[in-house]
Motif scaffolding. Structure first.
Motif, PDB file in Angstrom:
ATOM      1  N   UNK A   1       3.049  15.892  11.641  1.00 30.96           N
ATOM      2  CA  UNK A   1       3.341  14.833  10.672  1.00 30.96           C
ATOM      3  C   UNK A   1       2.616  15.086   9.356  1.00 30.96           C
ATOM      4  N   UNK A   2       1.365  15.536   9.441  1.00 31.53           N
ATOM      5  CA  UNK A   2       0.606  15.826   8.230  1.00 31.53           C
ATOM      6  C   UNK A   2       1.238  16.969   7.444  1.00 31.53           C
ATOM      7  N   UNK A   3       1.634  18.012   8.155  1.00 24.51           N
ATOM      8  CA  UNK A   3       2.260  19.155   7.500  1.00 24.51           C
ATOM      9  C   UNK A   3       3.531  18.736   6.777  1.00 24.51           C
ATOM     10  N   UNK A   4       4.360  17.935   7.441  1.00 25.85           N
ATOM     11  CA  UNK A   4       5.608  17.458   6.836  1.00 25.85           C
ATOM     12  C   UNK A   4       5.322  16.586   5.618  1.00 25.85           C
ATOM     13  N   UNK A   5       4.312  15.727   5.741  1.00 32.76           N
ATOM     14  CA  UNK A   5       3.945  14.846   4.632  1.00 32.76           C
ATOM     15  C   UNK A   5       3.529  15.660   3.407  1.00 32.76           C
ATOM     16  N   UNK A   6       2.705  16.675   3.616  1.00 33.23           N
ATOM     17  CA  UNK A   6       2.235  17.495   2.501  1.00 33.23           C
ATOM     18  C   UNK A   6       3.365  18.309   1.881  1.00 33.23           C
ATOM     19  N   UNK A   7       4.278  18.763   2.709  1.00 32.84           N
ATOM     20  CA  UNK A   7       5.407  19.541   2.196  1.00 32.84           C
ATOM     21  C   UNK A   7       6.298  18.704   1.291  1.00 32.84           C
ATOM     22  N   UNK A   8       6.360  17.411   1.538  1.00 36.62           N
ATOM     23  CA  UNK A   8       7.224  16.525   0.762  1.00 36.62           C
ATOM     24  C   UNK A   8       6.515  15.904  -0.432  1.00 36.62           C
ATOM     25  N   UNK A   9       5.194  16.104  -0.552  1.00 38.29           N
ATOM     26  CA  UNK A   9       4.426  15.498  -1.644  1.00 38.29           C
ATOM     27  C   UNK A   9       4.799  16.137  -2.979  1.00 38.29           C
ATOM     28  N   UNK A  10       4.718  15.339  -4.056  1.00 35.81           N
ATOM     29  CA  UNK A  10       5.132  15.845  -5.378  1.00 35.81           C
ATOM     30  C   UNK A  10       4.052  16.668  -6.069  1.00 35.81           C
ATOM     31  N   UNK A  11       2.817  16.618  -5.598  1.00 33.07           N
ATOM     32  CA  UNK A  11       1.770  17.458  -6.151  1.00 33.07           C
ATOM     33  C   UNK A  11       1.109  16.939  -7.407  1.00 33.07           C
ATOM     34  N   UNK A  12       1.474  15.747  -7.883  1.00 34.93           N
ATOM     35  CA  UNK A  12       0.909  15.233  -9.130  1.00 34.93           C
ATOM     36  C   UNK A  12      -0.535  14.757  -8.971  1.00 34.93           C
ATOM     37  N   UNK A  13      -0.921  14.376  -7.772  1.00 40.10           N
ATOM     38  CA  UNK A  13      -2.289  13.904  -7.502  1.00 40.10           C
ATOM     39  C   UNK A  13      -2.773  14.576  -6.219  1.00 40.10           C
ATOM     40  N   UNK A  14      -3.207  15.833  -6.310  1.00 42.20           N
ATOM     41  CA  UNK A  14      -3.555  16.589  -5.096  1.00 42.20           C
ATOM     42  C   UNK A  14      -4.627  15.929  -4.239  1.00 42.20           C
ATOM     43  N   UNK A  15      -5.689  15.415  -4.878  1.00 41.05           N
ATOM     44  CA  UNK A  15      -6.774  14.811  -4.106  1.00 41.05           C
ATOM     45  C   UNK A  15      -6.296  13.530  -3.434  1.00 41.05           C
ATOM     46  N   UNK A  16      -5.514  12.738  -4.146  1.00 43.86           N
ATOM     47  CA  UNK A  16      -4.947  11.534  -3.540  1.00 43.86           C
ATOM     48  C   UNK A  16      -4.005  11.865  -2.404  1.00 43.86           C
ATOM     49  N   UNK A  17      -3.253  12.945  -2.556  1.00 43.28           N
ATOM     50  CA  UNK A  17      -2.302  13.335  -1.515  1.00 43.28           C
ATOM     51  C   UNK A  17      -3.014  13.740  -0.228  1.00 43.28           C
ATOM     52  N   UNK A  18      -4.069  14.571  -0.327  1.00 42.96           N
ATOM     53  CA  UNK A  18      -4.759  14.987   0.897  1.00 42.96           C
ATOM     54  C   UNK A  18      -5.524  13.803   1.507  1.00 42.96           C
ATOM     55  N   UNK A  19      -5.959  12.866   0.678  1.00 46.57           N
ATOM     56  CA  UNK A  19      -6.591  11.659   1.219  1.00 46.57           C
ATOM     57  C   UNK A  19      -5.576  10.853   2.019  1.00 46.57           C
ATOM     58  N   UNK A  20      -4.366  10.731   1.490  1.00 38.86           N
ATOM     59  CA  UNK A  20      -3.311  10.029   2.224  1.00 38.86           C
ATOM     60  C   UNK A  20      -2.926  10.790   3.490  1.00 38.86           C
ATOM     61  N   UNK A  21      -2.973  12.128   3.414  1.00 37.07           N
ATOM     62  CA  UNK A  21      -2.695  12.918   4.608  1.00 37.07           C
ATOM     63  C   UNK A  21      -3.714  12.658   5.694  1.00 37.07           C
ATOM     64  N   UNK A  22      -4.984  12.520   5.308  1.00 38.65           N
ATOM     65  CA  UNK A  22      -6.037  12.224   6.287  1.00 38.65           C
ATOM     66  C   UNK A  22      -5.822  10.855   6.918  1.00 38.65           C
ATOM     67  N   UNK A  23      -5.268   9.918   6.160  1.00 35.08           N
ATOM     68  CA  UNK A  23      -5.034   8.576   6.695  1.00 35.08           C
ATOM     69  C   UNK A  23      -4.000   8.583   7.829  1.00 35.08           C
ATOM     70  N   UNK A  24      -3.180   9.633   7.902  1.00 28.69           N
ATOM     71  CA  UNK A  24      -2.246   9.738   9.024  1.00 28.69           C
ATOM     72  C   UNK A  24      -3.003   9.876  10.338  1.00 28.69           C
ATOM     73  N   UNK A  25      -4.141  10.562  10.296  1.00 31.29           N
ATOM     74  CA  UNK A  25      -4.963  10.703  11.489  1.00 31.29           C
ATOM     75  C   UNK A  25      -5.537   9.345  11.871  1.00 31.29           C
ATOM     76  N   UNK A  26      -6.012   8.610  10.882  1.00 33.18           N
ATOM     77  CA  UNK A  26      -6.539   7.269  11.148  1.00 33.18           C
ATOM     78  C   UNK A  26      -5.467   6.378  11.756  1.00 33.18           C
ATOM     79  N   UNK A  27      -4.268   6.460  11.226  1.00 37.60           N
ATOM     80  CA  UNK A  27      -3.168   5.633  11.747  1.00 37.60           C
ATOM     81  C   UNK A  27      -2.917   5.928  13.217  1.00 37.60           C
ATOM     82  N   UNK A  28      -3.031   7.208  13.605  1.00 38.63           N
ATOM     83  CA  UNK A  28      -2.856   7.586  14.998  1.00 38.63           C
ATOM     84  C   UNK A  28      -3.922   6.927  15.874  1.00 38.63           C
ATOM     85  N   UNK A  29      -5.170   6.957  15.433  1.00 49.17           N
ATOM     86  CA  UNK A  29      -6.256   6.343  16.199  1.00 49.17           C
ATOM     87  C   UNK A  29      -6.099   4.826  16.252  1.00 49.17           C
TER      88      UNK A  29
END
Length: 234
Positions: free
Chosen positions: A70-98
Motif C-alpha cells: 500500500x505504501x509503495x502504491x501510495x508513493x507511486x501515485x504521489x505528485x511529488x510537490x511536497x516530498x517530506x509531507x508525502x513520506x510522512x503521509x506514507x508513514x501514517x499508512x503504517x499507523x492506520x494498520x496498527x
C-alpha cells in the motif's frame, strides 16, 4: 438462500494461521510454540503454514507485506510537490494498520518486547519501510546537492518519529488517539526539513533541532536506533 441461512464466509487461510499462531504465542510463549503446534491448532498441514509464512516470526507480523504494498502504491501515485509531507503521509499508512486493531497491536507490541528475536525481526521490517521511503525521496532529490544523503536522513527521521509516536500509544495500552502523538512527532520532522527539496534543511527553531552522532560507516539500522534514542524512544 437468505442472509440468515447463507453459510458464513471462511476467513482466508493466512489469517487463520496467523490467529492460531498468535494465540499460541500468548498462551505458551513464542519459543515454546512450534510450527507443528500452530498447524494443529489451525487444523492444516505443515505445507500450508510454509506456503504463507517462511518462519514463526513472519506469523507475528502478517499484515506488513500488505502495508508495504500500500505504501509503495501510495508513493507511486504521489505528485511529488511536497516530498517530506508525502513520506510522512506514507508513514501514517503504517499507523492506520496498527490503529485498525488496537488489541492485537498492543498484544504484539508486548510480545515483541519480551522476545529478542522478534525485536530483531521487527527492526528488519522497519528497515524495509525506511528503504521504501528513501527510494521515493532519492527520485525526488535526484541531481540536487546531497540529494541521496538527504533522502536517507529524512527517511530515517520520518521512521523514527513515526515509531516514537506509535510506541507511545502502544505503551499506553492503545488508549486515546493514536494519531495525535504520531502527528506531533512527524510535525517536528517536517519543521526541520521543510524546503528540503531546494538543497537546505531549515530547522524551525534552535530548541527543536536534534543532533545525532554516529560512527563513520555505521549501518543505517544503527543510525535509526540513535535517532529513536534522540527522540526519547525506549
Amino acid at each position: 438462500m437468505t442472509e440468515a441461512t447463507r453459510p458464513a464466509k471462511k476467513a482466508p487461510m493466512r489469517e487463520v494461521l496467523a490467529e492460531a499462531a498468535f494465540q499460541l504465542f500468548l498462551d505458551r510463549g513464542f519459543e515454546q510454540t512450534t510450527v507443528d503446534d500452530i498447524v494443529a491448532r489451525a487444523g492444516v498441514g505443515r505445507r500450508s503454514f510454509f506456503r504463507y509464512f517462511p518462519s514463526k516470526e513472519d506469523a507475528v507480523f502478517p499484515d506488513h507485506e500488505r502495508c508495504l504494498a500500500d505504501m509503495t502504491a501510495f508513493l507511486e501515485e504521489a505528485d511529488g510537490r511536497d516530498p517530506v509531507g508525502t513520506v510522512s503521509d506514507g508513514a501514517r499508512l503504517v499507523l492506520r494498520m496498527y490503529a485498525a486493531n488496537p488489541e492485537f497491536s498492543v498484544q504484539r507490541y508486548r510480545l515483541t518486547r519480551e522476545v529478542p528475536g522478534l525485536r530483531t525481526y521487527e527492526l528488519s521490517v522497519v528497515r524495509r519501510y525506511e528503504r521504501t521511503l528513501a527510494g521515493y525521496l532519492r527520485e525526488r532529490f535526484e541531481g540536487e546537492r546531497d540529494g541521496a544523503l538527504r533522502a536517507e536522513v529524512i527517511a530515517a527521521s520520518v521512521v523514527a518519529a513515526h515509531n516514537n509516536g506509535l510506541r507511545t500509544w502502544l505503551r499506553s495500552g492503545g488508549e486515546g488517539d493514536p494519531y495525535a502523538a504520531v502527528d506531533h512527532a512527524l510535525g517536528m520532522v517536517r519543521a526541520v526539513w521543510s524546503g528540503a527539496g531546494d538543497g537546505a534543511a531549515r530547522p524551525a527553531a534552535e530548541d527543536e533541532v536534534v543532533v545525532m552522532v554516529a560512527p563513520k560507516g555505521a549501518p543505517m539500522w544503527q543510525v535509526v536506533q540513535r535517532i529513536e534514542s534522540a527522540f526519547g524512544q525506549g
